[in-house]
Structures are given as C-alpha cells and as structure tokens.
Design a protein around this motif. Sequence first.
Motif, mmCIF file in Angstrom:
data_model
loop_
_atom_site.group_PDB
_atom_site.id
_atom_site.type_symbol
_atom_site.label_atom_id
_atom_site.label_comp_id
_atom_site.label_asym_id
_atom_site.label_seq_id
_atom_site.Cartn_x
_atom_site.Cartn_y
_atom_site.Cartn_z
ATOM 1 N N ILE A 52 0.867 -1.182 0.000
ATOM 2 C CA ILE A 52 0.000 0.000 0.000
ATOM 3 C C ILE A 52 0.902 1.230 0.000
ATOM 4 O O ILE A 52 1.668 1.453 0.941
ATOM 5 C CB ILE A 52 -0.930 0.023 1.227
ATOM 6 N N LYS A 53 0.823 2.006 -1.056
ATOM 7 C CA LYS A 53 1.652 3.197 -1.156
ATOM 8 C C LYS A 53 1.251 4.219 -0.100
ATOM 9 O O LYS A 53 0.071 4.346 0.248
ATOM 10 C CB LYS A 53 1.534 3.827 -2.554
ATOM 11 N N LEU A 54 2.238 4.931 0.383
ATOM 12 C CA LEU A 54 1.969 5.963 1.380
ATOM 13 C C LEU A 54 1.093 7.058 0.799
ATOM 14 O O LEU A 54 0.205 7.592 1.471
ATOM 15 C CB LEU A 54 3.295 6.549 1.879
ATOM 16 N N ASN A 55 1.320 7.374 -0.467
ATOM 17 C CA ASN A 55 0.506 8.371 -1.159
ATOM 18 C C ASN A 55 -0.256 7.678 -2.274
ATOM 19 O O ASN A 55 0.038 7.852 -3.464
ATOM 20 C CB ASN A 55 1.393 9.487 -1.719
ATOM 21 N N SER A 56 -1.222 6.863 -1.898
ATOM 22 C CA SER A 56 -1.970 6.085 -2.882
ATOM 23 C C SER A 56 -2.896 6.951 -3.732
ATOM 24 O O SER A 56 -3.267 6.569 -4.836
ATOM 25 C CB SER A 56 -2.797 4.998 -2.181
ATOM 26 N N ALA A 57 -3.264 8.123 -3.239
ATOM 27 C CA ALA A 57 -4.171 9.001 -3.978
ATOM 28 C C ALA A 57 -3.446 9.906 -4.953
ATOM 29 O O ALA A 57 -4.098 10.607 -5.734
ATOM 30 C CB ALA A 57 -4.983 9.853 -3.002
ATOM 31 N N SER A 58 -2.117 9.915 -4.920
ATOM 32 C CA SER A 58 -1.315 10.772 -5.808
ATOM 33 C C SER A 58 -1.731 12.239 -5.640
ATOM 34 O O SER A 58 -1.953 12.687 -4.520
ATOM 35 C CB SER A 58 -1.466 10.301 -7.253
ATOM 36 N N GLY A 172 -0.118 10.239 4.409
ATOM 37 C CA GLY A 172 -0.105 10.674 3.019
ATOM 38 C C GLY A 172 -0.793 12.012 2.811
ATOM 39 O O GLY A 172 -0.316 12.861 2.047
ATOM 40 N N ALA A 173 -1.928 12.236 3.492
ATOM 41 C CA ALA A 173 -2.640 13.515 3.363
ATOM 42 C C ALA A 173 -1.826 14.658 3.961
ATOM 43 O O ALA A 173 -1.810 15.774 3.421
ATOM 44 C CB ALA A 173 -3.998 13.415 4.047
ATOM 45 N N THR A 174 -1.135 14.378 5.074
ATOM 46 C CA THR A 174 -0.260 15.401 5.662
ATOM 47 C C THR A 174 0.879 15.758 4.717
ATOM 48 O O THR A 174 1.229 16.940 4.543
ATOM 49 C CB THR A 174 0.313 14.899 6.997
ATOM 50 N N TYR A 175 1.430 14.750 4.085
ATOM 51 C CA TYR A 175 2.508 14.969 3.102
ATOM 52 C C TYR A 175 2.002 15.791 1.918
ATOM 53 O O TYR A 175 2.657 16.741 1.474
ATOM 54 C CB TYR A 175 3.052 13.614 2.661
ATOM 55 N N LEU A 176 0.834 15.445 1.380
ATOM 56 C CA LEU A 176 0.264 16.201 0.269
ATOM 57 C C LEU A 176 -0.018 17.646 0.658
ATOM 58 O O LEU A 176 0.258 18.580 -0.117
ATOM 59 C CB LEU A 176 -1.029 15.533 -0.209
ATOM 60 N N SER A 177 -0.571 17.842 1.849
ATOM 61 C CA SER A 177 -0.882 19.194 2.312
ATOM 62 C C SER A 177 0.386 20.028 2.439
ATOM 63 O O SER A 177 0.415 21.202 2.046
ATOM 64 C CB SER A 177 -1.603 19.124 3.659
#
Length: 231
Positions: A52-58, A172-177
Amino acid sequence: NVFVFILVIVMLLAVIVFIVFMEGAQRKIPIQYANRPAAASFSGRSDSNIPIKLNSASVIPVIFASTLMSLPAVVIQVLNLHTDHGVGYWLNQIFSTTSTDATGNVTINVIGFCVYLLLIFIFSFFYSFLQMDPEKMSDNLQKQNAYVPGVRPGEDTASYISRVLFKITVVGATYLSLIAVIPTICSAIFDLPASVQVGGTSLIIVVGVAIETAKQLKTQQQEKQYRGFMG
C-alpha cells in the motif's frame, strides 16, 4: 539577494529529496496461503504481501481541492461582487488561500488556508478508500485461500486493512498538504515571483513519472539478463 537565492535552491533540493522518499514509501501487509506447504507455514515466513503506497491518492486530492477553491472566485467575477465587504469578501476569505493588499504584498488568509487543507484531507481519504476497498480486498483474499497472519478472515481482515489504510492515509494527506502549501508560504515569506515555486504538485507528478520510468527500465533489464541466462 544572494542569501535568499541560495536558501531557495537548498529548499528546492530538500523538497525534491523528500518527495522521492515519500513517493517510494509503502506499507506491506504480509499474507500467507492456506494451501502452502507445512514447512513454509511452520516457519512463519511469507514472501507474499499487499503493498500500500503511502501516497496512494497521488495528486488527485490536491487537484479536486484546488478546483473547489477556485469556483467561488469565478462566481465573484461573474456576479461582479466586491471583495472589500459583504458576500464577496467572505467568499474571498473562505475560498482563497492568499490575498494582496494595496501595497502589493501577499498575505495568507487563515480561514481559506484551513479550508484548503481540510479539503485535501477529505479527498485523500475518499479517493484512497475508493481505490483500495478493504472489504473487496478481504473477499479476494478469502477466494485465494489467503489470510493475514494473526487476523481472522472476513470482517476482521477488512477491519484490519481499514485501520492500516487509515493510518497510512493520515500520513499521506499530511505529506500532500505540506507539498501543496509550501509554494504559498515561501512566496509570502520570501516575496518570490509567480514563476518561482518551491515545491508544488508538479514536482510530485515529475518524480512519480521518473520513478515509474526507472522501474520499467529495471524490469526490462532484468528480463534481458534472464533471457541471456536461459540462452
């Protein structure tokens, strides 16, 4: 200013390294098969797993959030609303991350900033659980006579996968933000022009394409070596 230029370059390189690490990070859920030989089951070792990728939503959550944030600006322009007072002012405060004062300085709208981050988190969870349905994954494992060690098949497996996916999506959401807001923060702090951005979702796309290209080249190279060995 030379110091600001050097600092921006260093930050840009740091962001690229951070994106490369996060895009390649993944959580592997080990699985075992019931029809595996007894020796393999007794050893407790399993070569199979669910990555499961950490940023699965890209970058999909950032794109959706940016689109929703830009819609009120279109309404303000179409209806010719004033952003100094009334409805136009509050729409601009809620759905705009930055604003420009009379002197041309860029300031951050706290309310709009929080709304933007909240939308990224919401779309990250929505897209991640839509793309990787825990119940469907649990059913597929049961059909293949596979199970997660220490977890009962069925609802317990689906619940376990949901918990793991939830924790991964938070990171992942924290990383994207963080990547999405870095350009805005740097522009406000260092007064950078619009053409200069430190970070941003474009880097995620570029790094993702580079990683996939490297994987394909490595796979092709391994196939050539395997064919040469068999020949």
